[in-house]
Scaffold this motif. Structure first.
Motif, PDB file in Angstrom:
ATOM      1  N   THR A 133     113.655  34.952 124.297  1.00  0.00           N
ATOM      2  CA  THR A 133     114.489  35.731 123.365  1.00  0.00           C
ATOM      3  C   THR A 133     113.982  37.177 123.250  1.00  0.00           C
ATOM      4  O   THR A 133     114.712  38.060 122.828  1.00  0.00           O
ATOM      5  N   SER A 134     112.724  37.415 123.622  1.00  0.00           N
ATOM      6  CA  SER A 134     112.158  38.766 123.531  1.00  0.00           C
ATOM      7  C   SER A 134     112.763  39.672 124.593  1.00  0.00           C
ATOM      8  O   SER A 134     112.878  39.294 125.763  1.00  0.00           O
TER       9      SER A 134
ATOM     10  N   TYR B 223     108.194  46.801 124.943  1.00  0.00           N
ATOM     11  CA  TYR B 223     108.041  45.343 125.044  1.00  0.00           C
ATOM     12  C   TYR B 223     106.593  44.937 124.738  1.00  0.00           C
ATOM     13  O   TYR B 223     106.324  44.002 123.986  1.00  0.00           O
ATOM     14  N   GLN B 224     105.666  45.702 125.327  1.00  0.00           N
ATOM     15  CA  GLN B 224     104.250  45.408 125.099  1.00  0.00           C
ATOM     16  C   GLN B 224     103.899  45.498 123.618  1.00  0.00           C
ATOM     17  O   GLN B 224     103.228  44.627 123.074  1.00  0.00           O
TER      18      GLN B 224
ATOM     19  N   LEU C 166     105.955  45.414 120.936  1.00  0.00           N
ATOM     20  CA  LEU C 166     106.647  44.472 120.040  1.00  0.00           C
ATOM     21  C   LEU C 166     106.170  43.039 120.227  1.00  0.00           C
ATOM     22  O   LEU C 166     106.130  42.271 119.270  1.00  0.00           O
ATOM     23  N   TYR C 167     105.826  42.673 121.492  1.00  0.00           N
ATOM     24  CA  TYR C 167     105.541  41.253 121.763  1.00  0.00           C
ATOM     25  C   TYR C 167     104.101  40.988 122.172  1.00  0.00           C
ATOM     26  O   TYR C 167     103.759  39.875 122.572  1.00  0.00           O
ATOM     27  N   GLY C 168     103.253  42.014 122.082  1.00  0.00           N
ATOM     28  CA  GLY C 168     101.821  41.836 122.337  1.00  0.00           C
ATOM     29  C   GLY C 168     101.510  41.324 123.738  1.00  0.00           C
ATOM     30  O   GLY C 168     100.611  40.499 123.912  1.00  0.00           O
ATOM     31  N   GLN C 169     102.271  41.754 124.742  1.00  0.00           N
ATOM     32  CA  GLN C 169     102.013  41.269 126.106  1.00  0.00           C
ATOM     33  C   GLN C 169     101.564  42.421 126.992  1.00  0.00           C
ATOM     34  O   GLN C 169     101.818  43.592 126.697  1.00  0.00           O
TER      35      GLN C 169
ATOM     36  N   PHE D  59     114.465  45.596 129.497  1.00  0.00           N
ATOM     37  CA  PHE D  59     113.391  44.795 130.085  1.00  0.00           C
ATOM     38  C   PHE D  59     113.382  43.458 129.361  1.00  0.00           C
ATOM     39  O   PHE D  59     113.296  43.412 128.137  1.00  0.00           O
ATOM     40  N   TYR D  60     113.509  42.365 130.125  1.00  0.00           N
ATOM     41  CA  TYR D  60     113.418  41.053 129.495  1.00  0.00           C
ATOM     42  C   TYR D  60     112.622  40.118 130.395  1.00  0.00           C
ATOM     43  O   TYR D  60     112.228  40.511 131.509  1.00  0.00           O
TER      44      TYR D  60
END
Ligand code: HMG
Length: 389
Positions: A173-174, A216-217, A219-222, A314-315
């Protein structure tokens, strides 16, 4: 609930032009096309194929009777529509015999239309878990004979069945997206060929990739360590390499080498077909799944979608099938290997026929197009689609 791509299909024209031969005809060093741009062959779309026939050919063998009953949404992403009002999705519904208890429509934002369809389909399945969605992404990329964009033309279609418990890719969903009004590439309503500010468009593409990736990094800590592959919308295969190089110039991770190798697997088919606009990112996915020798079920991959004008997203998703998928490889390669090579003059003739002002009544020569679905012509302004076998 896992939701994502359960089935995927691909189709392109039965004709191609060899890009070394095109380079020689244009007085250019072939290595500019083969290495500098990264393209070897280019699909040439005859008048007997349009986005409807290519999408029907892509989806036909993929769908079971059960799928056709369960599909209650058909989304067609394209920037090469066949009618200003009627959607290509409605033609697909009747050609393939999909249930009439369905919503069917077309969406547009340059090459981003396929991804818009996928994301919309996922939201639909979340609220209707027992239904299925057919997403189609098909286009014909035209820039003009003897233009710098000519080497980046192409065309074809991708079909995807989106459902719960997907067997190809479960989509997370991210996701991060970025859009801005930019004149890098557009096609005024009266034109069949795109207008493009080529070098500017490649800079904007990279900028949108880096923006959506870093958001993305955050918001989602990746970070890169979480990915075994990152695949791209490929207007030409060197474009993805440029974006990946820009990312590696900023950071690195434990799978850098594998990400680079997997990028090479993801660009194989694009380099033999060219730009499919809306379908290009998904042809990269097909190429990755058919050819990678390292991915395993459960591995996470990143997908970057870009549509000029401009929209980037980016997903990410997790692989659900064993890789390489040999059935997919066999289907795609038997299609690509059965194509007929055209001489440059024959390619130019087909190109000119494709952009000629269309008349109300016309019959196309379908004798050398053995595709299952063809466009046989137009009668009183109605498109005539034919199922041949
Ligand atoms: P160009 O100006 O002819 O090419 O157009 P170039 O001079 O920049 O050369 C290209 C590369 O070949 C360069 O490498 C050269 O060094 C190299 P780079 O610096 O890029 O790494 N080169 C050679 N390499 C080996 N041997 C040689 C040699 N000679 C040169 N002898 C351009 C290139 C892509 C701009 C043009 O084809 C074009 O305008 N294409 C269309 C636009 C496009 O695809 N843009 C991509 C981003 S926008 C996008 O993706 C959206 C899109 O799909 C549309 C949509 O959203 O609907 C397009």
């Amino acid at each position: 609930m896992n939701i994502g791509i359960d089935k995927i299909g691909f189709y392109t024209s039965p004709f191609f032009v060899d890009l070394s031969e095109l380079a020689n005809a244009r007085g250019v060093d072939p290595n500019k096309y083969l290495i500098g741009i990264g393209q070897k062959k280019q699909a040439v779309i005859p008048p007997s194929q349009d986005v409807v026939t290519m999408a029907a050919n892509a989806a036909d063998s993929m769908l079971s009777k059960e799928d056709k009953k369960k599909i209650d949404l058909i989304i067609f992403g394209t920037e090469t529509g066949v009618d200003n009002s009627k959607s290509a999705a409605i033609y697909i519904q009747s050609l393939l015999g999909i249930s009439n208890n369905a919503r069917a429509f077309e969406i547009k934002q340059a090459c981003y239309g396929g991804t818009a369809g996928v994301q919309m389909a996922i939201d639909h399945i979340r609220s209707h878990p027992d239904s299925k969605v057919l997403v189609l992404a098909a286009d014909i990329a035209r820039y003009g004979l003897k233009t710098p964009g000519e080497v980046t033309q192409g065309g074809g279609a991708i079909s995807m069945l989106i459902s719960k418990d997907p067997r190809i890719l479960a989509i997370n969903t991210s996701s991060t997206f970025f859009s801005k009004n930019i004149m890098d590439f557009w096609r005024p309503i009266q034109k069949k060929e795109a207008i493009v500010d080529g070098h500017y468009s490649t800079d904007i593409y990279i900028d949108f990739f880096l923006k959506t990736w870093s958001r993305y990094q955050k918001l989602y800590g990746q970070n890169l360590n979480n990915f075994k592959a990152i695949i791209f919308h490929l207007p030409f295969s060197k474009m993805g390499k440029k974006a990946l190089n820009a990312l590696f110039a900023k950071e690195s991770g434990q799978y850098d080498l594998e990400i680079k190798r997997n990028f090479d697997f993801s660009k194989i088919y694009s380099s033999l077909v060219g730009n499919l606009y809306t379908g290009s990112l998904y042809l990269s996915l097909v190429s990755l799944l058919a050819n990678s020798n390292s991915l395993k079920k459960g591995d996470q991959i990143g997908l970057f979608s870009y549509g000029s004008g401009a929209q980037g997203e980016f997903y990410t998703g997790k692989i659900q099938s064993s890789v390489p998928n040999l059935q997919l490889k066999n289907n795609v390669e038997s299609l690509l290997n059965s194509r007929t090579k055209l001489s440059v003059p024959n390619y130019e003739k087909i190109y000119r026929d494709g952009i000629r002002a269309d008349s109300e009544n016309i019959d196309y020569d379908i004798s050398s197009d053995h595709s299952k679905y063809v466009l046989s012509g137009r009668k009183q302004n109605q498109l005539k689609y034919l199922k041949q076998k």
